[in-house]
Write a protein that holds these residues in place. Structure first.
Motif, PDB file in Angstrom:
ATOM      1  N   ILE A  77      -1.886  -1.254  -8.592  1.00  0.00           N
ATOM      2  CA  ILE A  77      -0.482  -0.848  -8.623  1.00  0.00           C
ATOM      3  C   ILE A  77      -0.362   0.412  -9.479  1.00  0.00           C
ATOM      4  O   ILE A  77      -0.810   0.441 -10.622  1.00  0.00           O
ATOM      5  N   ARG A  99       9.758   6.667 -10.559  1.00  0.00           N
ATOM      6  CA  ARG A  99       9.423   6.261  -9.183  1.00  0.00           C
ATOM      7  C   ARG A  99       9.181   4.760  -9.130  1.00  0.00           C
ATOM      8  O   ARG A  99       8.812   4.140 -10.111  1.00  0.00           O
ATOM      9  N   GLU A 100       9.365   4.202  -7.943  1.00  0.00           N
ATOM     10  CA  GLU A 100       9.060   2.790  -7.729  1.00  0.00           C
ATOM     11  C   GLU A 100       7.540   2.597  -7.784  1.00  0.00           C
ATOM     12  O   GLU A 100       6.783   3.481  -7.374  1.00  0.00           O
ATOM     13  N   PRO A 101       7.058   1.444  -8.268  1.00  0.00           N
ATOM     14  CA  PRO A 101       5.617   1.169  -8.246  1.00  0.00           C
ATOM     15  C   PRO A 101       5.090   1.168  -6.808  1.00  0.00           C
ATOM     16  O   PRO A 101       5.813   0.801  -5.875  1.00  0.00           O
ATOM     17  N   SER A 121       0.201   5.158 -14.753  1.00  0.00           N
ATOM     18  CA  SER A 121      -0.669   4.006 -15.012  1.00  0.00           C
ATOM     19  C   SER A 121      -1.103   3.383 -13.692  1.00  0.00           C
ATOM     20  O   SER A 121      -0.335   3.330 -12.736  1.00  0.00           O
ATOM     21  N   GLU A 176       1.725   9.543 -18.504  1.00  0.00           N
ATOM     22  CA  GLU A 176       2.532   8.348 -18.307  1.00  0.00           C
ATOM     23  C   GLU A 176       2.149   7.587 -17.040  1.00  0.00           C
ATOM     24  O   GLU A 176       2.637   6.491 -16.812  1.00  0.00           O
ATOM     25  N   GLN A 225       2.030   3.176 -11.226  1.00  0.00           N
ATOM     26  CA  GLN A 225       3.387   3.343 -11.739  1.00  0.00           C
ATOM     27  C   GLN A 225       3.509   4.737 -12.333  1.00  0.00           C
ATOM     28  O   GLN A 225       2.670   5.155 -13.119  1.00  0.00           O
ATOM     29  N   GLU A 226       4.557   5.432 -11.897  1.00  0.00           N
ATOM     30  CA  GLU A 226       4.877   6.778 -12.361  1.00  0.00           C
ATOM     31  C   GLU A 226       6.301   6.788 -12.869  1.00  0.00           C
ATOM     32  O   GLU A 226       7.166   6.134 -12.266  1.00  0.00           O
TER      33      GLU A 226
END
Length: 134
Positions: free
Chosen positions: A39, A45-47, A14, A12, A41-42
């Motif tokens: 950037i 979590r916040e990007p 990205s 997941e 993204q998990e």
């Protein structure tokens, strides 16, 4: 976290280019500026914006004696900052040799937004502007 759970989160994860300009300031000093940020993204979590090392002003940074381990991304190294008569510890981190799933952030640094000011200005999407009838 079990290896199975780490594997599912890795799928997941990205990492995409940020289409715009990112500027990082500490005190009154610009310590990084780029149009080539990524950037990450998990889930949950916040990007996080990652800036290429070439666009980070390492004159203000000193490698810290601190690291952390993420089962998905790998081992993070940290840097302290000193500028304009002020300083902060562990202000930037980087996965210099990340796990394969995070290889796109190798030689990129991220900054703790509690300690620095991060301005991320996206390039306007002019292709989708509505046209007014004349």
């Amino acid at each position: 976290m079990s290896p199975e759970a780490a594997g599912s989160h890795a799928e997941e994860l990205s990492i995409e280019p940020f289409d715009g300009t990112v500027t990082v300031r500490f005190s009154d000093a610009v310590i990084a500026s780029t149009r080539r940020a990524r950037i990450l993204q998990e889930p949950g979590r916040e990007p996080v914006l990652y800036i290429p090392f070439e666009d980070i002003y390492f004159d203000f940074l000193k490698r810290a004696n601190h690291s952390t381990r993420c089962p998905i991304k790998g081992t993070a190294s940290y840097w302290d900052v000193s500028a304009v008569g002020d300083g902060a510890r562990n202000v930037m981190w980087a996965y210099e040799t990340p796990n394969p799933v995070a290889s796109a952030i190798a030689d990129h640094g991220a900054f703790d937004e509690r300690l620095v000011s991060i301005d991320a200005d996206p390039i306007p999407d002019t292709a989708h502007r509505p046209h007014l009838a004349e």
